[in-house]
Design an enzyme around this catalytic site. Sequence first.
Site, PDB file in Angstrom:
ATOM      1  CB  ILE A 157      86.817  23.037  40.766  1.00 55.69           C
ATOM      2  CG1 ILE A 157      87.654  23.699  41.880  1.00 55.69           C
ATOM      3  CG2 ILE A 157      86.083  24.082  39.929  1.00 55.69           C
ATOM      4  CD1 ILE A 157      86.855  24.388  42.984  1.00 55.69           C
ATOM      5  CB  SER A 180      83.269  24.068  56.221  1.00 53.87           C
ATOM      6  OG  SER A 180      82.719  22.846  55.785  1.00 53.87           O
ATOM      7  NE  ARG A 225      74.937  26.957  51.331  1.00 53.62           N
ATOM      8  CZ  ARG A 225      75.639  27.652  52.204  1.00 53.62           C
ATOM      9  NH1 ARG A 225      75.037  28.489  53.030  1.00 53.62           N
ATOM     10  NH2 ARG A 225      76.949  27.516  52.274  1.00 53.62           N
ATOM     11  CG  PHE A 266      64.654  -1.783  44.205  1.00 55.02           C
ATOM     12  CD1 PHE A 266      63.919  -0.639  44.493  1.00 55.02           C
ATOM     13  CD2 PHE A 266      64.731  -2.184  42.878  1.00 55.02           C
ATOM     14  CE1 PHE A 266      63.275   0.080  43.495  1.00 55.02           C
ATOM     15  CE2 PHE A 266      64.096  -1.471  41.867  1.00 55.02           C
ATOM     16  CZ  PHE A 266      63.367  -0.340  42.177  1.00 55.02           C
ATOM     17  CD  GLU A 293      76.131  24.507  45.050  1.00 54.75           C
ATOM     18  OE1 GLU A 293      75.443  25.478  45.396  1.00 54.75           O
ATOM     19  OE2 GLU A 293      76.243  24.105  43.889  1.00 54.75           O
TER      20      GLU A 293
END
Length: 424
Positions: free
Chosen positions: A201, A176, A287, A382, A407
């Site tokens: 990554i 962050s 984003r 369900f 992200e």
Amino acid sequence: MTRPAALARITAEERDWHSACDTPGPSNVGISEESMNVGISEESMFNPSLSPEHKALRELARQFARNEIAPIAAKADRIEEYPWELVKKAHAVGLINITVPGKYGGGGLGYFEDCLVAEELSAACAGVYSSFVASTLALTPLNIAATPNQMERLMKPFCAEPALASFCLTEPSAGSDVASVRTRAKRNGDTYVLNGTKRFITNGGVAKMYTVTATVDPELRHKGLVLLVVPSDSPGVSVGKKEEKMGQRAADTREVIFEDVQVPVENRLGEEGEGFGLVMETLDRIRAEVAAAAVGVGRAAMQAAVQYSKEREQFSEPISSFQAIQFKLADMAIKVEAARLLVRQAAWLADHGLRNSYESAIAKCFAADSAMQITTDAVQVFGGYGYIRDYPVEKYMRDAKLLQIYEGTSEIQRLVISRWLLKS
Ligand code: CAA
């Protein structure tokens, strides 16, 4: 080169696709576009309606999702193997590199269009789509800051064949807090010597090209960051073990390690010290796409819950006749429709060169949190069947969780939003 041909096909067949897209019903969930022409924020020109070309592109993506991704989604999730064939097929029909200008081999379209594709592909498998969006994330700093020479040298060959790129930002102790990046870029004449480890990554092990955030001096914090384009076959680049994830398991997520990697200065995007702003601008754009992916996952879970509730009988009635279920479905629809509008607003701003930090943070936060809620409720609809792998909703729930984390976590989005509120 197949991409321009594929895009030409969209135009040629748009009328047929247009009518196919307008079929009402839960398999074609969407805003009633004709009735909408609203102004949002101060941007009175914002219009979330779709043109015939948009609808044609959306239909192309929808067919690709149904025919190519959906059939292999469960297996890719189970065996955690990246379905590389899909990259080739998506490249052939023009569903990757959409936001790269046409003269460099991309689709020449905007983030608004890419978000339409994102929703469709993610509805079939968010893990497969996240590798596409991670690639767009890595290419976006080039779209923003690359010189024509860099675009010719780096972007054009990349787009010429099926390939994925990867955005190397996160590190073991910098996620962050971007300004804490410790991967070092030490200048030595015409090259940077790159040393450091990147963590979590996406596309780490399958990318042809990395866009790497590094620092020339950690003491400078955000003012010391640079963005470097690094071919993945550069000497000194290696990858770590593939992470075993809860969801989005088709995507290849790993450590990427740089040991004395020589990167020409001419591969730097922007100037030294401009890296932080470039990363932020990139995330602002992307984003919206992650938010669109969240809409896709939420929509798929909602559609599955609607269908199942009509088939499943308890107390001699379909469970859809119970208000407890009906209200859950209604809440799902409210979230999907609202999130989609927020996505379109954020993407539209980006395409018009307007800063969208606030709007894209709102879109990402709302859409990801909504997807989590919708998929959790879909599992509830369900019941026991939702908790086993014979039905798709448990995968949607696992996939949705990551949307609240990568992200920029939902907490970081709230931080961005509240900073804008407080400074205004
Ligand atoms: N656009 C342009 N400039 C910006 C900006 C933006 N959106 N946001 C900040 N800046 C500028 C500021 O104006 C400031 O400029 P000055 O130096 O001129 O004053 C500078 O950048 C520093 O800004 P802040 O003080 O606000 O920076 P900060 O250190 O407090 O960090 C943050 C802000 C919003 C928390 C940011 O660090 C952030 O977004 N963090 C989240 C990172 C993230 O999303 N990580 C995900 C990794 S990518 C991923 O997940 C990929 C994958 O594989 C799936």
